[in-house]
Design a protein around this motif. Sequence first.
Motif, PDB file in Angstrom:
ATOM      1  N   GLU A   1      -7.393   5.750  -5.912  1.00  0.00           N
ATOM      2  CA  GLU A   1      -7.976   7.065  -5.683  1.00  0.00           C
ATOM      3  C   GLU A   1      -7.981   7.497  -4.226  1.00  0.00           C
ATOM      4  O   GLU A   1      -7.552   8.575  -3.894  1.00  0.00           O
ATOM      5  CB  GLU A   1      -9.397   7.114  -6.253  1.00  0.00           C
ATOM      6  CG  GLU A   1      -9.359   7.443  -7.733  1.00  0.00           C
ATOM      7  CD  GLU A   1     -10.717   7.491  -8.373  1.00  0.00           C
ATOM      8  OE1 GLU A   1     -11.730   7.389  -7.665  1.00  0.00           O
ATOM      9  OE2 GLU A   1     -10.757   7.630  -9.600  1.00  0.00           O
ATOM     10  N   ASP A   2      -8.474   6.650  -3.340  1.00  0.00           N
ATOM     11  CA  ASP A   2      -8.626   7.116  -1.974  1.00  0.00           C
ATOM     12  C   ASP A   2      -7.278   7.118  -1.281  1.00  0.00           C
ATOM     13  O   ASP A   2      -6.362   6.410  -1.665  1.00  0.00           O
ATOM     14  CB  ASP A   2      -9.645   6.240  -1.262  1.00  0.00           C
ATOM     15  CG  ASP A   2     -10.981   6.320  -1.994  1.00  0.00           C
ATOM     16  OD1 ASP A   2     -11.333   7.433  -2.389  1.00  0.00           O
ATOM     17  OD2 ASP A   2     -11.616   5.286  -2.207  1.00  0.00           O
ATOM     18  N   SER A   3      -7.176   7.913  -0.238  1.00  0.00           N
ATOM     19  CA  SER A   3      -5.878   8.237   0.333  1.00  0.00           C
ATOM     20  C   SER A   3      -5.043   7.008   0.690  1.00  0.00           C
ATOM     21  O   SER A   3      -3.830   7.029   0.582  1.00  0.00           O
ATOM     22  CB  SER A   3      -6.091   9.094   1.579  1.00  0.00           C
ATOM     23  OG  SER A   3      -6.990   8.418   2.435  1.00  0.00           O
ATOM     24  N   GLY A   4      -5.680   5.925   1.082  1.00  0.00           N
ATOM     25  CA  GLY A   4      -4.923   4.774   1.554  1.00  0.00           C
ATOM     26  C   GLY A   4      -4.082   4.096   0.492  1.00  0.00           C
ATOM     27  O   GLY A   4      -3.016   3.587   0.777  1.00  0.00           O
ATOM     28  N   GLN A   5      -4.541   4.100  -0.753  1.00  0.00           N
ATOM     29  CA  GLN A   5      -3.881   3.358  -1.829  1.00  0.00           C
ATOM     30  C   GLN A   5      -3.527   1.964  -1.375  1.00  0.00           C
ATOM     31  O   GLN A   5      -2.379   1.553  -1.409  1.00  0.00           O
ATOM     32  CB  GLN A   5      -2.629   4.089  -2.301  1.00  0.00           C
ATOM     33  CG  GLN A   5      -2.944   5.419  -2.928  1.00  0.00           C
ATOM     34  CD  GLN A   5      -2.090   5.667  -4.128  1.00  0.00           C
ATOM     35  OE1 GLN A   5      -0.953   5.267  -4.178  1.00  0.00           O
ATOM     36  NE2 GLN A   5      -2.647   6.308  -5.127  1.00  0.00           N
ATOM     37  N   ASN A   6      -4.553   1.229  -0.945  1.00  0.00           N
ATOM     38  CA  ASN A   6      -4.297  -0.095  -0.409  1.00  0.00           C
ATOM     39  C   ASN A   6      -4.268  -1.123  -1.544  1.00  0.00           C
ATOM     40  O   ASN A   6      -5.256  -1.759  -1.863  1.00  0.00           O
ATOM     41  CB  ASN A   6      -5.387  -0.431   0.608  1.00  0.00           C
ATOM     42  CG  ASN A   6      -4.979  -1.586   1.472  1.00  0.00           C
ATOM     43  OD1 ASN A   6      -4.157  -2.401   1.072  1.00  0.00           O
ATOM     44  ND2 ASN A   6      -5.538  -1.661   2.658  1.00  0.00           N
TER      45      ASN A   6
ATOM     46  N   SER B   1       0.871  -1.174   0.000  1.00  0.00           N
ATOM     47  CA  SER B   1       0.000   0.000   0.000  1.00  0.00           C
ATOM     48  C   SER B   1       0.905   1.220   0.000  1.00  0.00           C
ATOM     49  O   SER B   1       2.122   1.093   0.017  1.00  0.00           O
ATOM     50  CB  SER B   1      -0.896   0.014   1.233  1.00  0.00           C
ATOM     51  OG  SER B   1      -0.096   0.154   2.382  1.00  0.00           O
ATOM     52  N   SER B   2       0.311   2.400  -0.018  1.00  0.00           N
ATOM     53  CA  SER B   2       1.172   3.579  -0.064  1.00  0.00           C
ATOM     54  C   SER B   2       2.002   3.708   1.208  1.00  0.00           C
ATOM     55  O   SER B   2       3.065   4.304   1.207  1.00  0.00           O
ATOM     56  CB  SER B   2       0.332   4.833  -0.273  1.00  0.00           C
ATOM     57  OG  SER B   2      -0.592   4.963   0.769  1.00  0.00           O
TER      58      SER B   2
ATOM     59  N   LEU C   1     -14.074   3.178   4.729  1.00  0.00           N
ATOM     60  CA  LEU C   1     -13.420   3.396   3.434  1.00  0.00           C
ATOM     61  C   LEU C   1     -14.481   3.932   2.489  1.00  0.00           C
ATOM     62  O   LEU C   1     -15.597   3.430   2.473  1.00  0.00           O
ATOM     63  CB  LEU C   1     -12.901   2.066   2.879  1.00  0.00           C
ATOM     64  CG  LEU C   1     -11.462   1.667   3.148  1.00  0.00           C
ATOM     65  CD1 LEU C   1     -11.203   0.303   2.548  1.00  0.00           C
ATOM     66  CD2 LEU C   1     -10.503   2.679   2.591  1.00  0.00           C
ATOM     67  N   PRO C   2     -14.169   4.959   1.688  1.00  0.00           N
ATOM     68  CA  PRO C   2     -15.181   5.462   0.764  1.00  0.00           C
ATOM     69  C   PRO C   2     -15.660   4.364  -0.182  1.00  0.00           C
ATOM     70  O   PRO C   2     -14.850   3.664  -0.788  1.00  0.00           O
ATOM     71  CB  PRO C   2     -14.434   6.549  -0.012  1.00  0.00           C
ATOM     72  CG  PRO C   2     -13.297   6.923   0.849  1.00  0.00           C
ATOM     73  CD  PRO C   2     -12.926   5.700   1.626  1.00  0.00           C
ATOM     74  N   ALA C   3     -16.972   4.193  -0.264  1.00  0.00           N
ATOM     75  CA  ALA C   3     -17.552   3.202  -1.163  1.00  0.00           C
ATOM     76  C   ALA C   3     -18.798   3.811  -1.770  1.00  0.00           C
ATOM     77  O   ALA C   3     -19.544   4.511  -1.087  1.00  0.00           O
ATOM     78  CB  ALA C   3     -17.904   1.927  -0.405  1.00  0.00           C
TER      79      ALA C   3
END
Lengths: 296, 503
Positions: B467-472, B85-86, B449-451
């Motif tokens: 896209e979302d900050s986590g970059q998982n 992940s990031s 988590l945004p969904a």
Amino acid sequence: MAIVVDRSNRWRILAAHVAVIALIALVMFPFLMILSISLRPGNFASGSLIPPEISFEHWRLALGMSYQAPNGALVEPDFPVLLWLWNSIKVATMSASVTVLLSTTCAYAFARMQFRFKSQTLSALMLLQMFPAVLALVAIYAIFDVLGSYVPWLGIDHHGSLVLAYTGGIALHIWTIKGYYQTIPIEIEEAAKVDGATQWQAFVYVLLPMTVPILMVVFLLSFIGAIIEYPIASVLLHEQNNLTLAVGSKLFLYEQKYLWGDFAAAAILSGLPITAVFLLAQKWMISGLTAGGVKG
Amino acid sequence: MRKFIGPTVLTISMALGLYLLFMLYISGQTMLAAVFLGLLTLTTFVFTSPRAYAYRYLFPGITAVIVFVLLPMVYTVSIGFTNFSSRNLLTYERATQYLLDETQRVESTGYALTVHPDNKEYRLRLESPDTGEVLLTEPLALKRAVSLNVEVAPLDPVQAPVLAPALPIKDIIALQKDLKLLTLILPNRIELRMVGLREFGPVAHVYKQLPDKTLKKVATGELVTPNFKTGFYEMPDGTKLEPGFKVNVGFANFVKIFSDEAFRGPFLRIFVWTIVFALISVATTTGLGMALAVLLNWDALRFRGLYRTLLFLPYAVPGFISILVFKGLFNNNFGEINLVLDALFGIKPAWFSDTTLAKAMILIVNTWLGYPYMMVVCMGLIKAIPADLYEASALAGAGPLTNFFKITLPLIIKPLTPLMVASLGFNFNNFVLISLLTGGRPDFLDTTLPAGTTDLLVSYTYRIAFEDSGQNFGLAAAISTLIFFLVAAISLVNMRLTRMNKA
């Protein structure tokens, strides 16, 4: 044809015409609207579907020219639409050429030669084709990230990586070309071999010239496929000047910066040639379509 | 002449390959170099041995498929078992090196910096304000933006070369990127680094590596141990140090998908919507396409060619353009569709903020995009039905509806089924539509988590990964792995159906 005709038939025909025309009106609505929007001044709805005055400001911007706004300010194009179109054409031409090159040779081996695991390889190719690339985006990104640290022009944000990524999708084309090769009698090549040609010469000088039509079809199919491809390009390309049309067009319609009129002109400018190519090619493509390809 | 071309090309390619191999080996990528060596040997064998003649034709294409289709799939599955992940982006070795490279300014006065051009290169002159000691580097290019260690010695005032005038501050700012990567090493092994625009100062490494893989924080003496379960270096009190590294986490991502309450809820809802979306899309496109195909095959109808061309148009326009056109036309405030609806019925539906309406919009757009394909396919199938069947039914007095349900439908449904299944599989992964039209929005309000309520599994995966900050990436790859199984199942069903048709 001598079908027995019912008396209510005339009314049915009329009803069918009305229904089809109504449906066509619905289907064509977006096309007509987008044309009207591209000629309407300003980027927001002005309250009428047919523009009361015609303005070419959006077209000037789409063509990369600036224009003078009514308040005297100079309006510069926000996005390099023509550059994006050029990027798309460049990537699509290169990937279509590579695709034709790789799939003709593969298809020749599958159609004319005997080797171990032939049928298994063919089925495996078909099966692999069913998994869309969008599922492996993370891996594709990581692979090109690594590749780019050794060969910069194959890395992220370079068109070389995109061309390479697209060459993976040759399985369907191999099947198409192989089918075409098999319709051509092998005796012609055998005659060439009797005259002293090697297998390679029989392939290049005898078989290939007879299969130019199918090669054109495959070229056009993969060309269009590369032009409309969005997921891989959106992951591999970041810089505004490197984007392809499919990725760049999206930038017009952000909530914060809504360039509806500019988008309309850009969409027609870029969509028209692609649509024309597609319509020209479609009479050959119908057979390919029923073979199970679904366009995205 | 001709017969030399092949061997020449082969020799040159081999030489190039060997050069690349050498470069890889030198840069320390032993594994990669080994794989590359294997590939190179295989290539040479295939293109020289007469026994592998058939494979010469196959080799390039099959290699492309393996490298760009199969390898990403296998790699995706393997990422699904890691915490990539990031936050855990680097390998263990790189993360360790990152921490070891970290430096801290030592509490002592630095050296005043001036940069002097020397032909095309630069010399750095450092002067200590306390002792008056002067240091001067050899000429440096300062061009490549790579970390550089340079030995530097105090200057004997007698031998001092004549220096060009010092650069103004704006040129130093231009060189800043390279200067920051520069480490000057004094004879007593003290390291100097850029600490201000006009100053180099002594720095000390924050961490020191101990033989047992742990790091010691030099200032406090605390031991920092790598935790191979979480992928972080951890302080004694459990604080995690950035950056983390990539480790194998087994089935943790899959466990998270199925048992983590905060995650399972949205995942299941998205899964259900994905299936509903795919089924309805196939139903509407096939229904409309088939109806039109029947109509357009009716001999009594005139202008059929024109109708057919116009109705086929949505298929010919590139998908990304028509989807974006619809995005604009459906816009809540200044979209033309709401303009028409407002004028006719006085309503302005909120297509993008209401969940049900957003889903309806997606289905409308997808029907518009997808029916021409089904129409063309059905027309082809209907053409193949012998005309005397209809003549017989007309003699028996059957109407058009009876004709359709008793003759047309039963005859085309069998060859159509595999295509419908293929279309189901395609819509199941219809990433482009969702990504360009709604981007998955409107989002669920009750998730961590945004969904999105209109997200399909693939677009949800894309959001988690990019896209979302986590970059998982790990979690995204785990979901992708699950979708692989679903796609494989659909493909198997499809192949079974196709085979049944042929039999």
